[in-house]
Design a protein around this motif. Structure first.
Motif, PDB file in Angstrom:
ATOM      1  N   VAL A 125       0.818  -1.214   0.000  1.00  0.00           N
ATOM      2  CA  VAL A 125       0.000   0.000   0.000  1.00  0.00           C
ATOM      3  C   VAL A 125       0.854   1.266   0.000  1.00  0.00           C
ATOM      4  CG1 VAL A 125      -1.897  -1.176   1.148  1.00  0.00           C
ATOM      5  CG2 VAL A 125      -0.156  -0.004   2.522  1.00  0.00           C
ATOM      6  N   ASP A 126       2.135   1.144   0.295  1.00  0.00           N
ATOM      7  CA  ASP A 126       3.018   2.308   0.296  1.00  0.00           C
ATOM      8  C   ASP A 126       4.045   2.219  -0.838  1.00  0.00           C
ATOM      9  OD1 ASP A 126       4.384   0.148   1.294  1.00  0.00           O
ATOM     10  OD2 ASP A 126       5.353   1.245   2.938  1.00  0.00           O
ATOM     11  N   ALA A 127       3.682   1.569  -1.916  1.00  0.00           N
ATOM     12  CA  ALA A 127       4.610   1.355  -3.031  1.00  0.00           C
ATOM     13  C   ALA A 127       5.008   2.680  -3.673  1.00  0.00           C
ATOM     14  CB  ALA A 127       3.955   0.454  -4.079  1.00  0.00           C
ATOM     15  N   PRO A 128       6.253   2.798  -4.121  1.00  0.00           N
ATOM     16  CA  PRO A 128       6.676   4.017  -4.811  1.00  0.00           C
ATOM     17  C   PRO A 128       6.178   4.094  -6.251  1.00  0.00           C
ATOM     18  CG  PRO A 128       8.487   2.462  -4.743  1.00  0.00           C
ATOM     19  CD  PRO A 128       7.371   1.856  -3.939  1.00  0.00           C
ATOM     20  N   VAL A 129       5.642   2.976  -6.755  1.00  0.00           N
ATOM     21  CA  VAL A 129       5.214   2.905  -8.153  1.00  0.00           C
ATOM     22  C   VAL A 129       3.840   2.246  -8.227  1.00  0.00           C
ATOM     23  CG1 VAL A 129       5.673   1.782 -10.374  1.00  0.00           C
ATOM     24  CG2 VAL A 129       7.547   2.813  -9.084  1.00  0.00           C
ATOM     25  N   ARG A 159       8.955 -10.329 -13.433  1.00  0.00           N
ATOM     26  CA  ARG A 159      10.373 -10.417 -13.815  1.00  0.00           C
ATOM     27  C   ARG A 159      10.877  -9.068 -14.331  1.00  0.00           C
ATOM     28  NH1 ARG A 159       8.523 -15.401 -15.971  1.00  0.00           N
ATOM     29  NH2 ARG A 159       8.530 -14.567 -18.096  1.00  0.00           N
ATOM     30  N   MET A 160      10.043  -8.359 -15.078  1.00  0.00           N
ATOM     31  CA  MET A 160      10.417  -7.041 -15.579  1.00  0.00           C
ATOM     32  C   MET A 160      10.651  -6.068 -14.429  1.00  0.00           C
ATOM     33  SD  MET A 160       7.624  -6.922 -18.701  1.00  0.00           S
ATOM     34  CE  MET A 160       7.783  -5.166 -19.027  1.00  0.00           C
ATOM     35  N   LEU A 161       9.734  -6.087 -13.454  1.00  0.00           N
ATOM     36  CA  LEU A 161       9.879  -5.187 -12.308  1.00  0.00           C
ATOM     37  C   LEU A 161      11.087  -5.576 -11.458  1.00  0.00           C
ATOM     38  CD1 LEU A 161       6.117  -4.866 -11.278  1.00  0.00           C
ATOM     39  CD2 LEU A 161       7.495  -3.193 -12.511  1.00  0.00           C
ATOM     40  N   GLY A 162      11.304  -6.882 -11.290  1.00  0.00           N
ATOM     41  CA  GLY A 162      12.446  -7.340 -10.511  1.00  0.00           C
ATOM     42  C   GLY A 162      13.764  -6.929 -11.134  1.00  0.00           C
ATOM     43  N   ALA A 163      13.801  -6.860 -12.465  1.00  0.00           N
ATOM     44  CA  ALA A 163      15.038  -6.497 -13.154  1.00  0.00           C
ATOM     45  C   ALA A 163      15.449  -5.057 -12.890  1.00  0.00           C
ATOM     46  CB  ALA A 163      14.878  -6.725 -14.656  1.00  0.00           C
ATOM     47  N   LEU A 198      12.290  -3.485  -8.447  1.00  0.00           N
ATOM     48  CA  LEU A 198      10.957  -3.169  -7.932  1.00  0.00           C
ATOM     49  C   LEU A 198      10.185  -4.405  -7.468  1.00  0.00           C
ATOM     50  CD1 LEU A 198       9.735  -0.370 -10.376  1.00  0.00           C
ATOM     51  CD2 LEU A 198      10.414  -0.139  -7.983  1.00  0.00           C
ATOM     52  N   THR A 199      10.897  -5.480  -7.153  1.00  0.00           N
ATOM     53  CA  THR A 199      10.225  -6.644  -6.590  1.00  0.00           C
ATOM     54  C   THR A 199       9.549  -6.255  -5.282  1.00  0.00           C
ATOM     55  OG1 THR A 199      11.816  -8.167  -7.585  1.00  0.00           O
ATOM     56  CG2 THR A 199      10.544  -8.978  -5.697  1.00  0.00           C
ATOM     57  N   ASP A 200       8.238  -6.530  -5.186  1.00  0.00           N
ATOM     58  CA  ASP A 200       7.440  -6.202  -3.994  1.00  0.00           C
ATOM     59  C   ASP A 200       7.440  -4.701  -3.689  1.00  0.00           C
ATOM     60  OD1 ASP A 200       6.890  -8.922  -3.608  1.00  0.00           O
ATOM     61  OD2 ASP A 200       8.705  -9.207  -2.428  1.00  0.00           O
ATOM     62  N   ARG A 201       7.673  -3.881  -4.709  1.00  0.00           N
ATOM     63  CA  ARG A 201       7.666  -2.425  -4.511  1.00  0.00           C
ATOM     64  C   ARG A 201       6.716  -1.730  -5.487  1.00  0.00           C
ATOM     65  NH1 ARG A 201      13.020   0.148  -5.367  1.00  0.00           N
ATOM     66  NH2 ARG A 201      12.079   1.911  -4.263  1.00  0.00           N
ATOM     67  N   ALA A 202       5.806  -2.484  -6.087  1.00  0.00           N
ATOM     68  CA  ALA A 202       4.877  -1.911  -7.055  1.00  0.00           C
ATOM     69  C   ALA A 202       3.445  -2.298  -6.685  1.00  0.00           C
ATOM     70  CB  ALA A 202       5.204  -2.381  -8.466  1.00  0.00           C
ATOM     71  N   ALA A 237      10.273  -6.877 -29.548  1.00  0.00           N
ATOM     72  CA  ALA A 237      10.013  -5.611 -28.857  1.00  0.00           C
ATOM     73  C   ALA A 237      10.628  -5.571 -27.460  1.00  0.00           C
ATOM     74  CB  ALA A 237       8.504  -5.363 -28.768  1.00  0.00           C
ATOM     75  N   LYS A 238      11.219  -6.674 -27.011  1.00  0.00           N
ATOM     76  CA  LYS A 238      11.738  -6.725 -25.646  1.00  0.00           C
ATOM     77  C   LYS A 238      12.873  -5.731 -25.416  1.00  0.00           C
ATOM     78  CE  LYS A 238      10.416 -11.482 -24.519  1.00  0.00           C
ATOM     79  NZ  LYS A 238      10.907 -12.829 -24.128  1.00  0.00           N
ATOM     80  N   ALA A 239      13.703  -5.517 -26.416  1.00  0.00           N
ATOM     81  CA  ALA A 239      14.813  -4.567 -26.260  1.00  0.00           C
ATOM     82  C   ALA A 239      14.281  -3.161 -26.013  1.00  0.00           C
ATOM     83  CB  ALA A 239      15.705  -4.590 -27.500  1.00  0.00           C
ATOM     84  N   MET A 240      13.211  -2.784 -26.715  1.00  0.00           N
ATOM     85  CA  MET A 240      12.622  -1.469 -26.505  1.00  0.00           C
ATOM     86  C   MET A 240      12.001  -1.365 -25.119  1.00  0.00           C
ATOM     87  SD  MET A 240      10.933  -0.566 -30.233  1.00  0.00           S
ATOM     88  CE  MET A 240      10.019  -2.119 -30.375  1.00  0.00           C
ATOM     89  N   ALA A 241      11.333  -2.433 -24.680  1.00  0.00           N
ATOM     90  CA  ALA A 241      10.735  -2.431 -23.350  1.00  0.00           C
ATOM     91  C   ALA A 241      11.814  -2.318 -22.269  1.00  0.00           C
ATOM     92  CB  ALA A 241       9.902  -3.695 -23.145  1.00  0.00           C
ATOM     93  N   TRP A 242      12.926  -3.009 -22.454  1.00  0.00           N
ATOM     94  CA  TRP A 242      14.019  -2.954 -21.483  1.00  0.00           C
ATOM     95  C   TRP A 242      14.589  -1.539 -21.407  1.00  0.00           C
ATOM     96  CZ3 TRP A 242      15.761  -4.324 -17.219  1.00  0.00           C
ATOM     97  CH2 TRP A 242      17.113  -4.229 -16.861  1.00  0.00           C
ATOM     98  N   ALA A 243      14.714  -0.871 -22.536  1.00  0.00           N
ATOM     99  CA  ALA A 243      15.179   0.523 -22.526  1.00  0.00           C
ATOM    100  C   ALA A 243      14.200   1.412 -21.772  1.00  0.00           C
ATOM    101  CB  ALA A 243      15.367   1.021 -23.964  1.00  0.00           C
ATOM    102  N   ASP A 244      12.897   1.167 -21.954  1.00  0.00           N
ATOM    103  CA  ASP A 244      11.883   1.934 -21.220  1.00  0.00           C
ATOM    104  C   ASP A 244      12.049   1.739 -19.715  1.00  0.00           C
ATOM    105  OD1 ASP A 244      10.885   2.583 -23.702  1.00  0.00           O
ATOM    106  OD2 ASP A 244       9.191   1.190 -23.592  1.00  0.00           O
ATOM    107  N   LEU A 245      12.218   0.490 -19.318  1.00  0.00           N
ATOM    108  CA  LEU A 245      12.320   0.174 -17.893  1.00  0.00           C
ATOM    109  C   LEU A 245      13.560   0.797 -17.263  1.00  0.00           C
ATOM    110  CD1 LEU A 245      11.200  -3.571 -17.888  1.00  0.00           C
ATOM    111  CD2 LEU A 245       9.873  -1.592 -17.126  1.00  0.00           C
ATOM    112  N   LYS A 246      14.669   0.786 -17.974  1.00  0.00           N
ATOM    113  CA  LYS A 246      15.887   1.396 -17.441  1.00  0.00           C
ATOM    114  C   LYS A 246      15.703   2.901 -17.272  1.00  0.00           C
ATOM    115  CE  LYS A 246      18.799  -0.304 -20.469  1.00  0.00           C
ATOM    116  NZ  LYS A 246      20.094  -0.573 -21.158  1.00  0.00           N
TER     117      LYS A 246
END
Length: 268
Positions: A110-114, A142-146, A149-153, A247-256
């Motif tokens: 409930v207090d997630a930063p994202v 897995r995307m969030l963990g990378a 953000l594991t358990d932070r969303a 499209a995964k490379a583009m998504a990874w760039a977004d996440l970074k």
């Protein structure tokens, strides 16, 4: 090409165009426009009623449902009471169509930063009552963990019931649920929003462009009441990435990019 391979290719192409924002075909069959041009002109119809500028047409279809959602959501001071209000809400047509058996609200601290916002529940989400728990949800984790953000969303969707046939929710259905989404964001008080997929991006940002043009670009989201403003980044939906690995490379760039801004001191 085998029939199975051709079917797989066709499904991938349809999924790609849907994520890009193409949600309607022009015609189902060829049209002889020369022959059509030789036909007599049909009488001109009376002009349709004009929709006020700046007001979504769907918002005028079910104004009472939207008002009821706004009233119910604003009365909730906790996420628990918000979940109860959603369960009692009858203004979203999806609830009474198809195979939806329950409301699907959220998961995450409930207090997630994202706050991560997706499209709609699927079969596994309907079964468990929690969003993003199927294969796409596992990939999202897995995307969030990378990016740490594991358990932070805090994870939620634009609508809270599984659409018939897992179709894309309509703008009307998203508008009916939007007050609850906004109240959830208000109660969590995150630092940033991550939108996954074209339907969530169109709903939250009111953008007509497809996700291929919007992903990786920063926007400012403002609550309808004007009391909250947050940076938001759209990216691809995990289900789309599973169907379109290129499209995964583009998504990874977004996440970074998202992770870098989240770690900035002060307001991101």
């Amino acid at each position: 090409m085998s029939r199975l391979l051709a079917s797989t290719v066709a499904e991938s192409l349809l999924a790609f165009w849907a994520e890009a924002g193409v949600d309607a075909a022009l015609l189902d069959a060829p049209l002889d426009r020369i022959a059509e041009g030789q036909k007599p002109l049909a009488p001109r119809l009376a002009p349709a009623a004009v929709v006020r500028s700046g007001t979504p047409a769907a918002a005028q279809v079910r104004p009472l449902a939207i008002e009821a959602a706004q009233e119910a959501a604003s009365a909730c001071g906790t996420l628990e009471s918000l979940a109860e209000a959603i369960e009692a809400f009858e203004g979203c047509p999806i609830r009474f169509e198809g195979t939806a058996t329950r409301s699907v609200f959220s998961r995450g601290p409930v207090d997630a930063p994202v706050v991560v916002i997706g499209e709609a529940p699927g079969a596994e989400e309907d079964r468990t009552g929690r969003p993003f728990v199927g294969k796409a949800g596992q990939m999202l984790d897995r995307m969030l963990g990378a990016i740490g953000l594991t358990d932070r969303a805090f994870i939620i969707n634009t609508v809270f019931w599984r659409p018939p046939g897992n179709r894309t929710p309509t703008p009307e259905e998203q508008l009916a649920c939007k007050p609850f989404v906004e109240q959830a964001i208000r109660l969590v008080r995150p630092r940033m929003l991550l939108l996954v997929g074209a339907p969530a991006t169109r709903s939250m940002l009111e953008q007509a462009e497809g996700i291929n043009r919007l992903h990786g670009r920063w926007f400012e989201w403002k609550a309808a009441a004007g009391d909250l403003e947050l940076p938001v980044l759209p990216t691809f939906h995990p289900a789309f990435l599973m169907r379109t690995p290129s499209a995964k490379a583009m998504a990874w760039a977004d996440l970074k990019t998202f992770a870098e801004r989240l770690e900035r001191p002060g307001r991101p």
